[in-house]
Motif scaffolding. Structure first.
Motif, PDB file in Angstrom:
ATOM      1  N   GLY A  10       0.948  -1.085  -0.112  1.00 31.68           N
ATOM      2  CA  GLY A  10       0.030   0.249  -0.074  1.00 31.68           C
ATOM      3  C   GLY A  10       0.786   1.254   0.022  1.00 31.68           C
ATOM      4  O   GLY A  10       0.185   2.293  -0.194  1.00 31.68           O
ATOM      5  N   GLN A  11       2.215   1.137   0.043  1.00 29.06           N
ATOM      6  CA  GLN A  11       2.977   2.311   0.193  1.00 29.06           C
ATOM      7  C   GLN A  11       3.291   2.681  -1.529  1.00 29.06           C
ATOM      8  O   GLN A  11       3.481   1.960  -2.205  1.00 29.06           O
ATOM      9  CB  GLN A  11       4.280   1.906   0.805  1.00 29.06           C
ATOM     10  CG  GLN A  11       5.217   3.124   0.855  1.00 29.06           C
ATOM     11  CD  GLN A  11       6.374   2.768   1.859  1.00 29.06           C
ATOM     12  OE1 GLN A  11       6.565   1.856   2.390  1.00 29.06           O
ATOM     13  NE2 GLN A  11       7.265   3.849   2.240  1.00 29.06           N
ATOM     14  N   GLN A  12       3.459   3.980  -1.588  1.00 31.25           N
ATOM     15  CA  GLN A  12       3.619   4.533  -2.886  1.00 31.25           C
ATOM     16  C   GLN A  12       5.278   4.626  -2.960  1.00 31.25           C
ATOM     17  O   GLN A  12       5.799   5.176  -1.945  1.00 31.25           O
ATOM     18  CB  GLN A  12       3.060   6.078  -3.160  1.00 31.25           C
ATOM     19  CG  GLN A  12       1.598   5.802  -3.028  1.00 31.25           C
ATOM     20  CD  GLN A  12       0.954   7.174  -3.794  1.00 31.25           C
ATOM     21  OE1 GLN A  12       1.330   8.205  -3.626  1.00 31.25           O
ATOM     22  NE2 GLN A  12      -0.235   7.330  -4.370  1.00 31.25           N
ATOM     23  N   VAL A  13       5.696   4.341  -3.994  1.00 38.09           N
ATOM     24  CA  VAL A  13       7.209   4.278  -4.304  1.00 38.09           C
ATOM     25  C   VAL A  13       7.446   4.876  -5.783  1.00 38.09           C
ATOM     26  O   VAL A  13       6.545   5.121  -6.404  1.00 38.09           O
ATOM     27  CB  VAL A  13       7.719   2.914  -4.416  1.00 38.09           C
ATOM     28  CG1 VAL A  13       7.797   2.243  -2.927  1.00 38.09           C
ATOM     29  CG2 VAL A  13       7.152   1.960  -5.310  1.00 38.09           C
ATOM     30  N   ARG A  14       8.980   5.059  -5.781  1.00 37.71           N
ATOM     31  CA  ARG A  14       9.072   5.547  -7.433  1.00 37.71           C
ATOM     32  C   ARG A  14      10.187   4.671  -7.845  1.00 37.71           C
ATOM     33  O   ARG A  14      11.202   4.391  -7.260  1.00 37.71           O
ATOM     34  CB  ARG A  14       9.351   7.149  -7.334  1.00 37.71           C
ATOM     35  CG  ARG A  14       9.154   7.843  -8.471  1.00 37.71           C
ATOM     36  CD  ARG A  14       9.286   9.340  -8.270  1.00 37.71           C
ATOM     37  NE  ARG A  14       8.036  10.029  -7.839  1.00 37.71           N
ATOM     38  CZ  ARG A  14       7.042  10.320  -8.746  1.00 37.71           C
ATOM     39  NH1 ARG A  14       7.236   9.748 -10.022  1.00 37.71           N
ATOM     40  NH2 ARG A  14       5.882  10.816  -8.391  1.00 37.71           N
ATOM     41  N   HIS A  15      10.092   4.349  -9.230  1.00 30.41           N
ATOM     42  CA  HIS A  15      11.129   3.565  -9.794  1.00 30.41           C
ATOM     43  C   HIS A  15      12.276   4.815  -9.997  1.00 30.41           C
ATOM     44  O   HIS A  15      12.256   5.597 -10.624  1.00 30.41           O
ATOM     45  CB  HIS A  15      10.637   3.276 -11.108  1.00 30.41           C
ATOM     46  CG  HIS A  15      11.432   2.074 -11.835  1.00 30.41           C
ATOM     47  ND1 HIS A  15      12.793   2.545 -12.357  1.00 30.41           N
ATOM     48  CD2 HIS A  15      11.326   1.094 -12.234  1.00 30.41           C
ATOM     49  CE1 HIS A  15      13.459   1.388 -12.921  1.00 30.41           C
ATOM     50  NE2 HIS A  15      12.460   0.403 -12.847  1.00 30.41           N
ATOM     51  N   LYS A  16      13.393   4.442  -9.223  1.00 35.39           N
ATOM     52  CA  LYS A  16      14.901   5.141  -9.351  1.00 35.39           C
ATOM     53  C   LYS A  16      15.259   5.567 -10.902  1.00 35.39           C
ATOM     54  O   LYS A  16      15.503   6.678 -11.134  1.00 35.39           O
ATOM     55  CB  LYS A  16      15.807   4.474  -8.659  1.00 35.39           C
ATOM     56  CG  LYS A  16      15.803   4.472  -7.311  1.00 35.39           C
ATOM     57  CD  LYS A  16      17.034   3.704  -6.684  1.00 35.39           C
ATOM     58  CE  LYS A  16      16.897   3.624  -5.095  1.00 35.39           C
ATOM     59  NZ  LYS A  16      18.089   2.884  -4.483  1.00 35.39           N
ATOM     60  N   LEU A  17      15.334   4.677 -11.806  1.00 32.04           N
ATOM     61  CA  LEU A  17      15.769   4.862 -13.216  1.00 32.04           C
ATOM     62  C   LEU A  17      14.539   5.608 -14.119  1.00 32.04           C
ATOM     63  O   LEU A  17      14.861   6.617 -14.643  1.00 32.04           O
ATOM     64  CB  LEU A  17      16.075   3.608 -14.055  1.00 32.04           C
ATOM     65  CG  LEU A  17      17.426   3.213 -13.715  1.00 32.04           C
ATOM     66  CD1 LEU A  17      17.792   1.923 -14.665  1.00 32.04           C
ATOM     67  CD2 LEU A  17      18.325   4.375 -14.151  1.00 32.04           C
ATOM     68  N   LEU A  18      13.487   4.869 -13.798  1.00 29.07           N
ATOM     69  CA  LEU A  18      12.418   5.482 -14.813  1.00 29.07           C
ATOM     70  C   LEU A  18      11.399   6.693 -14.124  1.00 29.07           C
ATOM     71  O   LEU A  18      10.886   7.289 -15.080  1.00 29.07           O
ATOM     72  CB  LEU A  18      11.614   4.394 -15.344  1.00 29.07           C
ATOM     73  CG  LEU A  18      12.330   3.165 -16.050  1.00 29.07           C
ATOM     74  CD1 LEU A  18      10.988   1.991 -16.228  1.00 29.07           C
ATOM     75  CD2 LEU A  18      12.813   3.730 -17.205  1.00 29.07           C
ATOM     76  N   GLY A  19      11.695   6.936 -13.116  1.00 32.96           N
ATOM     77  CA  GLY A  19      10.809   7.789 -12.502  1.00 32.96           C
ATOM     78  C   GLY A  19       9.202   7.447 -12.378  1.00 32.96           C
ATOM     79  O   GLY A  19       8.666   8.356 -11.819  1.00 32.96           O
ATOM     80  N   TYR A  20       8.805   6.222 -12.674  1.00 37.32           N
ATOM     81  CA  TYR A  20       7.443   6.227 -12.401  1.00 37.32           C
ATOM     82  C   TYR A  20       7.116   6.077 -11.203  1.00 37.32           C
ATOM     83  O   TYR A  20       7.592   5.640 -10.027  1.00 37.32           O
ATOM     84  CB  TYR A  20       7.063   4.893 -13.209  1.00 37.32           C
ATOM     85  CG  TYR A  20       7.186   4.912 -14.778  1.00 37.32           C
ATOM     86  CD1 TYR A  20       7.116   6.153 -15.329  1.00 37.32           C
ATOM     87  CD2 TYR A  20       7.637   3.731 -15.435  1.00 37.32           C
ATOM     88  CE1 TYR A  20       7.126   5.971 -16.790  1.00 37.32           C
ATOM     89  CE2 TYR A  20       7.523   3.759 -16.934  1.00 37.32           C
ATOM     90  CZ  TYR A  20       7.307   4.866 -17.460  1.00 37.32           C
ATOM     91  OH  TYR A  20       7.782   5.050 -18.822  1.00 37.32           O
ATOM     92  N   LEU A  21       5.803   6.260 -10.777  1.00 37.62           N
ATOM     93  CA  LEU A  21       5.146   6.372  -9.370  1.00 37.62           C
ATOM     94  C   LEU A  21       4.396   4.828  -9.291  1.00 37.62           C
ATOM     95  O   LEU A  21       3.808   4.826 -10.430  1.00 37.62           O
ATOM     96  CB  LEU A  21       4.023   7.317  -9.447  1.00 37.62           C
ATOM     97  CG  LEU A  21       3.254   7.456  -8.193  1.00 37.62           C
ATOM     98  CD1 LEU A  21       4.118   7.834  -6.968  1.00 37.62           C
ATOM     99  CD2 LEU A  21       2.129   8.553  -8.260  1.00 37.62           C
ATOM    100  N   GLY A  22       4.521   4.532  -8.496  1.00 37.42           N
ATOM    101  CA  GLY A  22       3.840   3.211  -8.034  1.00 37.42           C
ATOM    102  C   GLY A  22       3.380   3.129  -6.817  1.00 37.42           C
ATOM    103  O   GLY A  22       3.606   3.468  -5.821  1.00 37.42           O
ATOM    104  N   VAL A  23       2.842   1.608  -6.629  1.00 32.11           N
ATOM    105  CA  VAL A  23       2.164   1.152  -5.323  1.00 32.11           C
ATOM    106  C   VAL A  23       2.566   0.056  -5.084  1.00 32.11           C
ATOM    107  O   VAL A  23       2.205  -1.015  -5.943  1.00 32.11           O
ATOM    108  CB  VAL A  23       0.536   1.430  -5.238  1.00 32.11           C
ATOM    109  CG1 VAL A  23      -0.005   1.103  -3.836  1.00 32.11           C
ATOM    110  CG2 VAL A  23      -0.002   2.804  -5.670  1.00 32.11           C
ATOM    111  N   VAL A  24       2.984  -0.328  -4.101  1.00 32.95           N
ATOM    112  CA  VAL A  24       3.329  -1.598  -3.541  1.00 32.95           C
ATOM    113  C   VAL A  24       2.191  -2.637  -3.318  1.00 32.95           C
ATOM    114  O   VAL A  24       1.267  -2.239  -2.439  1.00 32.95           O
ATOM    115  CB  VAL A  24       4.354  -1.881  -2.167  1.00 32.95           C
ATOM    116  CG1 VAL A  24       4.652  -3.274  -1.833  1.00 32.95           C
ATOM    117  CG2 VAL A  24       5.560  -1.122  -2.692  1.00 32.95           C
TER     118      VAL A  24
END
Length: 106
Positions: A10-24
């Motif tokens: 449920g935590q929001q994270v960001r892909h380090k290389l691509l910068g995409y926002l995501g949710v675990v």
């Protein structure tokens, strides 16, 4: 030995290389897919033994994409509010509320 993961469901994270926002959406204590290709980040045995994350991200077209990422590939997302990607905020909120909901017993 207890494996601790940096990021939770449920935590929001960001892909380090691509910068995409995501949710675990799920966490594996270690790499759990089939044998990785040689060029995959998962071919690194050190990373394979660390937690891996099932993450839903939004691609450039706004499509939800399910990805499987090493802990080293993602970073904390500091804000919970993304007017430009409200679907990711809604997904995170929905998962968190499900985790907090009391479980009904049969």
């Amino acid at each position: 030995m207890m494996i601790t993961s940096k990021y939770g469901i449920g935590q929001q994270v960001r892909h380090k290389l691509l910068g995409y926002l995501g949710v675990v959406v799920d966490v594996d204590p270690e790499y759990s897919l089939d044998q990785p290709h040689d060029d995959d980040i998962a071919s690194n045995s050190t990373l394979r033994d660390l937690p891996w994350y099932h993450v839903v991200m939004e691609d450039d077209n706004g499509e939800a994409v399910h990805t499987y990422l090493a802990e080293a590939q993602i970073t904390y997302e500091l804000t919970d509010d993304h007017p430009e990607q409200p679907s990711m905020d809604e997904l995170a909120e929905s998962i968190r509320s499900q985790l907090q909901a009391p479980r009904l017993r049969n």
